[in-house]
Design an enzyme around this catalytic site. Structure first.
Site, mmCIF file in Angstrom:
data_model
loop_
_atom_site.group_PDB
_atom_site.id
_atom_site.type_symbol
_atom_site.label_atom_id
_atom_site.label_comp_id
_atom_site.label_asym_id
_atom_site.label_seq_id
_atom_site.Cartn_x
_atom_site.Cartn_y
_atom_site.Cartn_z
ATOM 1 N N SER A 21 19.407 67.446 -23.079
ATOM 2 C CA SER A 21 19.121 68.034 -24.387
ATOM 3 C C SER A 21 17.613 68.025 -24.655
ATOM 4 C CB SER A 21 19.917 67.289 -25.459
ATOM 5 O OG SER A 21 19.878 67.985 -26.677
ATOM 6 N N ASP A 54 27.724 76.111 -25.707
ATOM 7 C CA ASP A 54 26.603 75.283 -26.172
ATOM 8 C C ASP A 54 25.574 76.189 -26.842
ATOM 9 O OD1 ASP A 54 24.121 73.729 -26.174
ATOM 10 O OD2 ASP A 54 25.027 72.438 -24.663
ATOM 11 N N HIS A 87 27.899 71.183 -26.783
ATOM 12 C CA HIS A 87 26.671 70.474 -26.435
ATOM 13 C C HIS A 87 26.915 68.983 -26.201
ATOM 14 C CE1 HIS A 87 22.342 69.973 -26.241
ATOM 15 N NE2 HIS A 87 22.442 68.937 -27.054
#
Length: 295
Positions: free
Chosen positions: A142, A238, A268
């Site tokens: 991320s 995502d 995600h």
């Protein structure tokens, strides 16, 4: 986002994913407090060394002189290395490599380039202490994946080229946050309102601004040639899927050996919040299988 869009094995966990109130000062403090209270995972057959700047995971039976510098996620505003204890220990044990998980300062208190500078300091320390300084790979998830990509770009320009970059659902492009049409989609795990808050906090300007600092936004770099081989994993639902796919396309166009793994029906960060599902285990096995090429 409808629950029916999510892979069946992930729905039970996804149903209870909260939308974090990070835009509010009390919410940001609360989430950060909760992260620091996370209990380190048990790490059989792996020794863990904790310092103020990083956590080091060393398998008791090493099988390679490869080292992974890992950077945790959190939208650039939350998170700590301890949250990835299980992931880092499992990676160290399964591949027989050393893993160094970096801490870094968070926005908005510490804006760009604080986080990237801290990751660079962790890179320098890792190379100084690695069994083979030429065999240190950079990876992250991320926001950590975005910082990893930015660090690799910075190192490449300085004449230091890691063997590879290992990127999980990386946060690469502030221009996604500028797309207000994505707000209504309400992506699970990390939505575009939070994305806009994270980028604004980090950059100090509104996402999508005409000019952003060099290395702050990896996807804004025009010349991607000369970067190391990349693995990019992301779910097809995502928020970051499109920016990750576009970055991978541009890497390939620049001649960079790039592997993309798209997980169908995956929101995600699913491998972090649903690690015990077969879906996540298969995904992580694929990712570590690619990394094992360098071990």
């Amino acid at each position: 986002m409808k629950l029916s869009e999510i892979a069946p094995e992930l729905r039970g966990k996804a149903r209870w994913l909260p939308r974090l109130p990070l835009e509010r000062a009390w919410g940001l403090r609360l989430v950060r407090w909760g992260t620091t209270r996370a209990r380190p995972a048990a790490a059989p057959d792996v020794d863990v060394e904790v310092t103020p700047g990083w956590r080091v995971y060393r398998p008791r039976e090493p099988r390679s002189d490869l080292t992974l510098l890992w950077i945790h996620g959190g939208g650039l505003v939350i998170g700590a290395a301890v949250q990835d204890d299980r992931f880092c220990a499992d990676t160290a044990r399964e591949l027989g490599i050393t893993v160094v998980s970096a801490e870094y300062r968070l926005a908005p208190e510490a804006r760009y380039p604080a986080a990237l500078d801290d990751c660079h300091a962790a890179w320098t320390w890792t190379r100084e202490h690695a069994a083979d300084p030429a065999r240190v790979i950079v990876g992250g998830q991320s926001a950590g994946g975005g910082l990893a990509a930015a660090l690799v770009q910075r190192l490449r320009d300085a004449g230091e080229r890691p063997p590879a970059q290992w990127l999980f659902c990386p946060m690469l492009d502030d221009r996604t946050a500028a797309r207000r049409d994505l707000d209504a989609r309400r992506h699970r795990g990390w939505d575009n309102r939070l994305n806009r808050f994270g980028w604004r906090a980090y950059l100090g300007v509104e996402p999508g601004a005409e000019v952003v600092p060099h290395y702050a936004v990896p996807a804004r770099r025009e010349n991607l040639s000369g970067l190391p081989p990349a693995w990019i994993g992301v779910g097809d639902i995502d928020l970051f899927h499109d920016e990750d796919a576009e970055y991978a396309r541009r890497l390939r166009a620049a001649g960079v050996d790039t592997t993309v793994h798209v997980a169908p029906g995956a929101p995600h960060g699913f491998e972090a919040w649903a690690p015990d599902t077969g879906f996540a285990r298969d995904y992580l096995a694929t990712a570590r299988g690619w990394l094992s090429r360098f071990a």
